[in-house]
Structures are given as structure tokens and as C-alpha cells.
Motif scaffolding. Structure first.
Motif, short mmCIF file in Angstrom:
data_model
loop_
_atom_site.label_atom_id
_atom_site.label_comp_id
_atom_site.label_asym_id
_atom_site.label_seq_id
_atom_site.Cartn_x
_atom_site.Cartn_y
_atom_site.Cartn_z
N HIS A 284 0.83 -1.20 0.00
CA HIS A 284 0.00 0.00 0.00
C HIS A 284 0.87 1.25 0.00
CE1 HIS A 284 -3.55 -2.39 1.62
NE2 HIS A 284 -4.10 -1.65 0.68
N GLY A 285 0.49 2.22 -0.81
CA GLY A 285 1.06 3.55 -0.76
C GLY A 285 -0.03 4.55 -0.45
N LEU A 286 0.22 5.44 0.50
CA LEU A 286 -0.73 6.49 0.87
C LEU A 286 -0.08 7.83 0.59
CD1 LEU A 286 -0.74 4.13 3.34
CD2 LEU A 286 -2.77 5.45 3.96
N GLY A 287 -0.85 8.74 -0.01
CA GLY A 287 -0.32 10.06 -0.32
C GLY A 287 -1.31 11.16 0.03
N ARG A 288 -0.82 12.18 0.70
CA ARG A 288 -1.67 13.31 1.09
C ARG A 288 -1.44 14.47 0.14
NH1 ARG A 288 -6.32 14.12 4.00
NH2 ARG A 288 -6.42 16.25 4.74
N GLY A 289 -2.51 15.00 -0.43
CA GLY A 289 -2.41 16.13 -1.35
C GLY A 289 -3.63 16.20 -2.25
N GLU A 290 -3.69 17.20 -3.05
CA GLU A 290 -4.84 17.36 -3.94
C GLU A 290 -4.80 16.32 -5.06
OE1 GLU A 290 -5.26 21.31 -5.41
OE2 GLU A 290 -5.57 22.19 -3.42
N VAL A 291 -6.00 15.96 -5.51
CA VAL A 291 -6.17 14.99 -6.60
C VAL A 291 -7.14 15.58 -7.61
CG1 VAL A 291 -7.00 12.69 -7.23
CG2 VAL A 291 -5.71 13.01 -5.11
N GLN A 292 -6.77 15.50 -8.89
CA GLN A 292 -7.65 15.96 -9.96
C GLN A 292 -8.13 14.76 -10.78
OE1 GLN A 292 -4.26 17.56 -10.11
NE2 GLN A 292 -5.05 18.81 -8.42
N VAL A 293 -9.37 14.81 -11.22
CA VAL A 293 -9.92 13.78 -12.08
C VAL A 293 -9.71 14.21 -13.53
CG1 VAL A 293 -11.99 12.51 -12.76
CG2 VAL A 293 -11.64 13.12 -10.35
N LEU A 294 -8.93 13.44 -14.27
CA LEU A 294 -8.64 13.78 -15.67
C LEU A 294 -9.71 13.24 -16.60
CD1 LEU A 294 -4.79 13.10 -15.83
CD2 LEU A 294 -5.98 15.23 -15.29
N ASP A 295 -10.29 12.10 -16.23
CA ASP A 295 -11.32 11.48 -17.07
C ASP A 295 -12.28 10.75 -16.14
OD1 ASP A 295 -12.83 10.26 -19.00
OD2 ASP A 295 -11.13 9.61 -20.21
N ALA A 296 -13.56 10.94 -16.35
CA ALA A 296 -14.55 10.34 -15.44
C ALA A 296 -14.88 8.89 -15.78
CB ALA A 296 -15.83 11.18 -15.45
N SER A 297 -14.74 8.49 -17.04
CA SER A 297 -15.14 7.14 -17.42
C SER A 297 -14.21 6.60 -18.52
CB SER A 297 -16.59 7.14 -17.92
OG SER A 297 -17.01 5.84 -18.25
N PRO A 298 -13.33 5.64 -18.20
CA PRO A 298 -13.05 5.16 -16.84
C PRO A 298 -12.32 6.25 -16.06
CG PRO A 298 -11.46 4.25 -18.35
CD PRO A 298 -12.47 4.98 -19.20
N ARG A 299 -12.44 6.19 -14.73
CA ARG A 299 -11.90 7.25 -13.89
C ARG A 299 -10.38 7.24 -13.94
NH1 ARG A 299 -14.31 10.29 -9.81
NH2 ARG A 299 -12.83 11.25 -8.37
#
Length: 218
Positions: free
Chosen positions: A80-95
Motif C-alpha cells: 500500500h502507498g498512501l499520499g496526502r495532497g490534492e487529486v484531480q480527475v482527468l477522465d470520469a469514465s473510466p476514472r
């Protein structure tokens, strides 16, 4: 807004004696995480043997990583890798996602892979990266100081979990589901004293206590 991304990479499923059964447990573990934590971006299997999710808090992501791992042990394991920070969605389908938080989680996976080659940390399966900002914009989130403390705890947690037998894992799963030791003994067909001995000898109480403390991290 900064969130915590969790990326999991199933280890060695292609050489599993029963890959279909392992993947069924993998999917069930992910479904259970979604039900328990209702993450803003639900956990889902992506490409190959990976899954991803986005949690509002680091505590939820840490808790989820333990629950998924012990659901697969001892027949399978997961990085597992965990990362704290903002995330942007580049494409909704597939995500498709991107951003500092996503890349921080990917860096966490790479840390685990590197640690597995060193004797002192070969049992490490989970790593946290705070991301470039190190904390929330308001300065209230987990920062770089928390990163070191969390990773020290994960090193010890993963060492304890790696050494657990199938029966001890069953006890641990029950404890994390708030079952009493008496109820666990009845369900597993063993004596209450046998459960108590396992809790003490295998550090199960310590794992649960650390789990409860880490869940409170924002």
C-alpha cells in the motif's frame, strides 16, 4: 482540497494456487472498506492487480489499508502507498486521476518495494508520503512531522501482522470488528483463555490500539 489517496498492489497473485479465490477475497475486502468508510472516491480495482481509493482523512486510509491486508493474509499480501495532497480527475469514465496526492501515493508504493530489499524492513507493506505541500492549505492537516511518525508505526504494524498465523488473523479480524474475546472463542471453537493468550502473545491488542489511535489522524 487535500485528501488521502490509497493505492494497493496485490503481490504475486499470478502464482497463487487459487487465483480466483484470492481475487474474490480482494474484491470483498474492497467492498467492505467502501461500506465501512464511505470514501469520497470509492475503492475500486483499476488495472491488473491494483486498487485505488480517495479518503477524506489519513486516519481512514490507514485503517482501510490494515483491513484489506488482513483480509488477504496469509494466502495473499498487498503493498500500500498512501499520499496526502490534492487529486484531480482527468477522465470520469473510466476514472483517471492525477495530482500531487496521487503521485505521493505512487511514491509510497515505490518506498515499500525498495524496503523489501533490506533485511531491517523486508516485512514493510505500507508507506505514507505527505506530498509536496506537507499539510493542508489551512495548516491543520498532517504534515511532514506526521509522515515520519506514521511510517515508524507502519513499520512496526506490518512486522507484527506478517508474523500472524491464520488463527491469530481470525482473532484480529474479530477484534477489529468489535467482537468480544468470549464471542470470538465461541465462533472459533476455542477456549476464552486461548483467545486471551493469542491476544497477548501475538501483540494483537497492540495492533488494535495503534489502529484506533491512527484512525483519529485528520
Amino acid at each position: 482540497m487535500p485528501v488521502t489517496t490509497l493505492i494497493g498492489d496485490l503481490i504475486g497473485s499470478r502464482v497463487s494456487a487459487d487465483r480466483r479465490a484470492l481475487h474474490a477475497r480482494f474484491q470483498q475486502a474492497i467492498d467492505d472498506v467502501n461500506e465501512r468508510f464511505a470514501p469520497p472516491t470509492p475503492a475500486r480495482i483499476t488495472v491488473g492487480d491494483e486498487y485505488q481509493a480517495v479518503f477524506a482523512s489519513l486516519g481512514d486510509a490507514l485503517a482501510a489499508s490494515l483491513l484489506v491486508r488482513i483480509a488477504l493474509r496469509p494466502d495473499g499480501d498487498i503493498r500500500h502507498g498512501l499520499g496526502r495532497g490534492e487529486v484531480q480527475v482527468l477522465d470520469a469514465s473510466p476514472r483517471v486521476e492525477d495530482g500531487p496526492g496521487w503521485w505521493a501515493a505512487r511514491a509510497g508504493i515505490e518506498r515499500v518495494e525498495a524496503a523489501e530489499g533490506r533485511a531491517a524492513s523486508r516485512t514493510l507493506r505500507t508507506a505514507y508520503v505527505a506530498g509536496p505541500a506537507g499539510e493542508d492549505e489551512a495548516g491543520t492537516g498532517p504534515g511532514t512531522d506526521t509522515e515520519a511518525l506514521v511510517n515508524a508505526t507502519l513499520l512496526l504494524r506490518d512486522e507484527l501482522v506478517t508474523g500472524l498465523s491464520d488463527r491469530s488473523l481470525s482473532v484480529l479480524r474479530g477484534l477489529l470488528d468489535d467482537e468480544t474475546q468470549r464471542d470470538l472463542a465461541e465462533r472459533l471453537g476455542i477456549s476464552p483463555s486461548a483467545v486471551s493468550q493469542r491476544v497477548r502473545a501475538d501483540g494483537l491488542g497492540t495492533i488494535v490500539a495503534a489502529h484506533d489511535l491512527m484512525k483519529e489522524i485528520p
